[in-house]
Motif scaffolding. Structure first.
Motif, PDB file in Angstrom:
ATOM      1  N   GLN A  83       0.833  -1.248   0.034  1.00 43.96           N
ATOM      2  CA  GLN A  83       0.038   0.123   0.203  1.00 43.96           C
ATOM      3  C   GLN A  83       0.829   1.147   0.063  1.00 43.96           C
ATOM      4  N   LYS A  84       1.758   1.295   0.828  1.00 43.02           N
ATOM      5  CA  LYS A  84       2.720   2.721   1.148  1.00 43.02           C
ATOM      6  C   LYS A  84       3.380   2.872  -0.319  1.00 43.02           C
ATOM      7  N   GLN A  85       3.980   1.956  -0.697  1.00 44.95           N
ATOM      8  CA  GLN A  85       4.547   2.264  -2.004  1.00 44.95           C
ATOM      9  C   GLN A  85       3.600   2.444  -3.236  1.00 44.95           C
ATOM     10  N   ILE A  86       2.585   1.966  -3.308  1.00 38.14           N
ATOM     11  CA  ILE A  86       1.631   2.090  -4.475  1.00 38.14           C
ATOM     12  C   ILE A  86       0.827   3.458  -4.181  1.00 38.14           C
ATOM     13  N   ASP A  87       0.855   3.828  -3.076  1.00 36.63           N
ATOM     14  CA  ASP A  87      -0.013   5.221  -2.812  1.00 36.63           C
ATOM     15  C   ASP A  87       0.876   6.380  -3.131  1.00 36.63           C
ATOM     16  N   LYS A  88       2.084   6.266  -3.247  1.00 35.20           N
ATOM     17  CA  LYS A  88       3.175   7.108  -3.651  1.00 35.20           C
ATOM     18  C   LYS A  88       3.128   7.481  -4.980  1.00 35.20           C
ATOM     19  N   LYS A  89       2.704   6.480  -5.932  1.00 35.37           N
ATOM     20  CA  LYS A  89       2.679   6.434  -7.295  1.00 35.37           C
ATOM     21  C   LYS A  89       1.406   6.718  -7.872  1.00 35.37           C
ATOM     22  N   ILE A  90       0.417   6.925  -7.100  1.00 33.66           N
ATOM     23  CA  ILE A  90      -0.855   7.291  -7.862  1.00 33.66           C
ATOM     24  C   ILE A  90      -0.948   8.742  -7.785  1.00 33.66           C
ATOM     25  N   TYR A  91      -1.306   9.534  -8.510  1.00 36.30           N
ATOM     26  CA  TYR A  91      -1.314  10.857  -8.828  1.00 36.30           C
ATOM     27  C   TYR A  91      -2.769  11.401  -8.841  1.00 36.30           C
ATOM     28  N   CYS A  92      -3.244  12.663  -8.403  1.00 35.34           N
ATOM     29  CA  CYS A  92      -4.231  13.177  -8.512  1.00 35.34           C
ATOM     30  C   CYS A  92      -5.155  13.193  -9.614  1.00 35.34           C
ATOM     31  N   ASP A  93      -4.388  13.031 -10.700  1.00 34.77           N
ATOM     32  CA  ASP A  93      -5.047  13.176 -12.082  1.00 34.77           C
ATOM     33  C   ASP A  93      -5.279  11.688 -12.610  1.00 34.77           C
ATOM     34  N   ASP A  94      -5.101  10.704 -11.845  1.00 40.11           N
ATOM     35  CA  ASP A  94      -5.248   9.248 -11.977  1.00 40.11           C
ATOM     36  C   ASP A  94      -6.684   8.991 -11.616  1.00 40.11           C
ATOM     37  N   TYR A  95      -7.519   8.228 -12.652  1.00 42.35           N
ATOM     38  CA  TYR A  95      -8.800   7.970 -12.464  1.00 42.35           C
ATOM     39  C   TYR A  95      -8.802   6.477 -11.681  1.00 42.35           C
ATOM     40  N   ILE A  96      -9.454   6.390 -10.769  1.00 43.45           N
ATOM     41  CA  ILE A  96      -9.388   5.069  -9.857  1.00 43.45           C
ATOM     42  C   ILE A  96     -10.870   4.250 -10.037  1.00 43.45           C
ATOM     43  N   PHE A  97     -10.527   3.042 -10.590  1.00 37.80           N
ATOM     44  CA  PHE A  97     -11.908   2.215 -10.767  1.00 37.80           C
ATOM     45  C   PHE A  97     -11.728   1.068  -9.547  1.00 37.80           C
ATOM     46  N   ILE A  98     -12.813   1.025  -8.878  1.00 38.46           N
ATOM     47  CA  ILE A  98     -12.681  -0.172  -7.938  1.00 38.46           C
ATOM     48  C   ILE A  98     -13.696  -1.162  -8.301  1.00 38.46           C
ATOM     49  N   SER A  99     -12.907  -2.462  -8.185  1.00 43.95           N
ATOM     50  CA  SER A  99     -13.621  -3.705  -8.667  1.00 43.95           C
ATOM     51  C   SER A  99     -14.892  -4.058  -8.310  1.00 43.95           C
ATOM     52  N   GLY A 100     -16.000  -4.526  -9.033  1.00 39.45           N
ATOM     53  CA  GLY A 100     -17.368  -4.836  -8.521  1.00 39.45           C
ATOM     54  C   GLY A 100     -17.304  -6.228  -7.735  1.00 39.45           C
ATOM     55  N   GLY A 101     -18.426  -6.469  -7.605  1.00 39.64           N
ATOM     56  CA  GLY A 101     -18.836  -7.996  -6.868  1.00 39.64           C
ATOM     57  C   GLY A 101     -20.034  -7.679  -5.939  1.00 39.64           C
ATOM     58  N   GLY A 102     -20.054  -8.574  -4.946  1.00 34.13           N
ATOM     59  CA  GLY A 102     -21.007  -8.665  -3.893  1.00 34.13           C
ATOM     60  C   GLY A 102     -20.281  -8.497  -2.537  1.00 34.13           C
ATOM     61  N   TRP A 103     -19.510  -7.375  -2.515  1.00 33.19           N
ATOM     62  CA  TRP A 103     -18.746  -7.490  -0.878  1.00 33.19           C
ATOM     63  C   TRP A 103     -19.165  -6.021  -0.370  1.00 33.19           C
ATOM     64  N   LEU A 104     -20.119  -5.286  -0.606  1.00 29.70           N
ATOM     65  CA  LEU A 104     -20.427  -4.117   0.149  1.00 29.70           C
ATOM     66  C   LEU A 104     -21.414  -4.206   1.285  1.00 29.70           C
ATOM     67  N   GLY A 105     -21.264  -3.766   2.314  1.00 25.29           N
ATOM     68  CA  GLY A 105     -21.936  -3.968   3.693  1.00 25.29           C
ATOM     69  C   GLY A 105     -21.438  -4.961   4.694  1.00 25.29           C
TER      70      GLY A 105
END
Length: 361
Positions: A83-105
């Protein structure tokens, strides 16, 4: 989250990353290049092939509709470990798509927490969550806790867009959680859009795919009744699963999914209580009789998108199963009529295009 829970979660994620031989160096190299990218987060490297089918469809959707953009996939367990290494390489102009499924709630609390953390951590980014089911089980002790945490995120004004694959979830989001309607989309499970040429086989047996987890509400007695009924009809039964025997990495995903397509194609009819067994059936043009599950995502998806299908049959009990079995078994020349499902994504594509041209949120 409790530290005692974080450590085992990290160790489990690390084990999956190592066992699937995921090369994080390739990911870090991708993340080090360019900006304004489409980053797909939360995909699987676990055993559930339904989630892997979703991931394939999501990547196909992004690459097909936004071919000028770089699409980078970050599996959920990889993100947990790095997580820490990845977060440093994601910039404000990147578009984040979170995978779907049946796991909210509150049924799959750890996975739900994963999404809530991403929403808060990347509050300055464009965030879109692919079609999900959200369900709150009032009998579970964490009911009020998870519900309150979602409401807090919404009240704080965290800006994200979210897709739901059935009406129950959509109404829960807009009426209970008070997520603004202009941030919610009602869309089919994206796995239904997956495009792949599938070789049809001789359909001679009845495929049986049953859950054995917390979402199962189909009794052992009912399963036995179904199998005894088929046995009396002298029909060959094939009991298999959409859960792999071993962990499935990104590099083996398509191969394993195609293997399941072949398995489904060999069946004259499928009997299941798994949502993606129903979807595998649709994609392989195999009639399917389906029982509901705890979170009602099966009945929700069926009633919202598939109730006009002539090859999918939702039943509640053995009597209803017997009433439709002969119809399902004799169903022939099943066609994949999915143009209306594809068209339903037009609004989402238009919304993303608008955000790409101007302000992201």
């Amino acid at each position: 989250m409790n530290v005692k829970r974080i450590i085992p979660m990290y160790m489990k994620a690390l084990y999956k990353v190592k066992r699937t031989k995921y090369d994080v160096r390739i990911l870090m190299k991708e993340l080090s290049q360019g900006s304004n990218r489409m980053i797909l987060v939360g995909t699987p490297i676990h055993k559930n092939m339904g989630d892997h089918l979703i991931a394939l469809a999501e990547k196909q959707f992004l690459e097909k509709n936004y071919s000028d953009k770089q699409v980078i996939e970050i599996p959920q367990d990889v993100y947990r470990v790095y997580q820490k290494q990845i977060d440093k390489k994601i910039y404000c102009d990147d578009y984040i798509f979170i995978s779907g499924g049946g796991w909210l709630g509150n049924v799959w609390e750890v996975d739900d927490q994963f999404i809530r953390d991403l929403i808060c951590r990347f509050s300055n980014n464009y965030i879109l969550i692919f079609p999900q089911t959200i369900y709150f089980d009032k009998k579970k002790r964490n009911y009020k806790k998870i519900l309150t945490e979602w409401r807090n995120i919404v009240e704080k004004g965290c800006k994200f867009k979210i897709c739901f694959r059935e009406k129950n979830s959509y109404e829960c989001a807009t009426e209970v959680l008070k997520i603004a309607v202009d941030r919610c989309f009602l869309l089919p499970d994206i796995a239904l859009l997956y495009e792949k040429d599938i070789v049809q086989a001789n359909k001679e047996k009845i495929g049986l795919i049953f859950r054995d987890d917390v979402e199962s509400i189909m009794s052992v007695e009912l399963r036995k009744e179904v199998m005894d009924y088929l046995k009396r009809l002298n029909l060959k039964q094939d009991i298999f699963s959409t859960i792999s025997d071993s962990l499935v990495g990104v590099n083996r995903r398509e191969e394993k999914v195609l293997g399941l397509f072949s398995k489904f194609s060999e069946c004259r009819c499928i009997v299941t209580d798994r949502l993606h067994a129903m979807i595998f059936s649709i994609l392989t043009r195999t009639p399917c009789i389906v029982f509901d599950n705890l979170t009602h995502k099966i009945s929700g998806v069926y009633e919202t998108w598939l109730n006009n299908s002539n090859s999918i049959f939702l039943v509640k009990n053995m009597q209803e199963f017997k009433e439709v079995f002969d119809i399902a078994y004799k169903c022939s020349n099943v066609k994949r009529e999915d143009s209306y499902l594809i068209e339903s994504y037009t609004e989402l594509i238009s919304s993303i295009n608008t955000d790409l041209r101007g302000d992201k949120i």
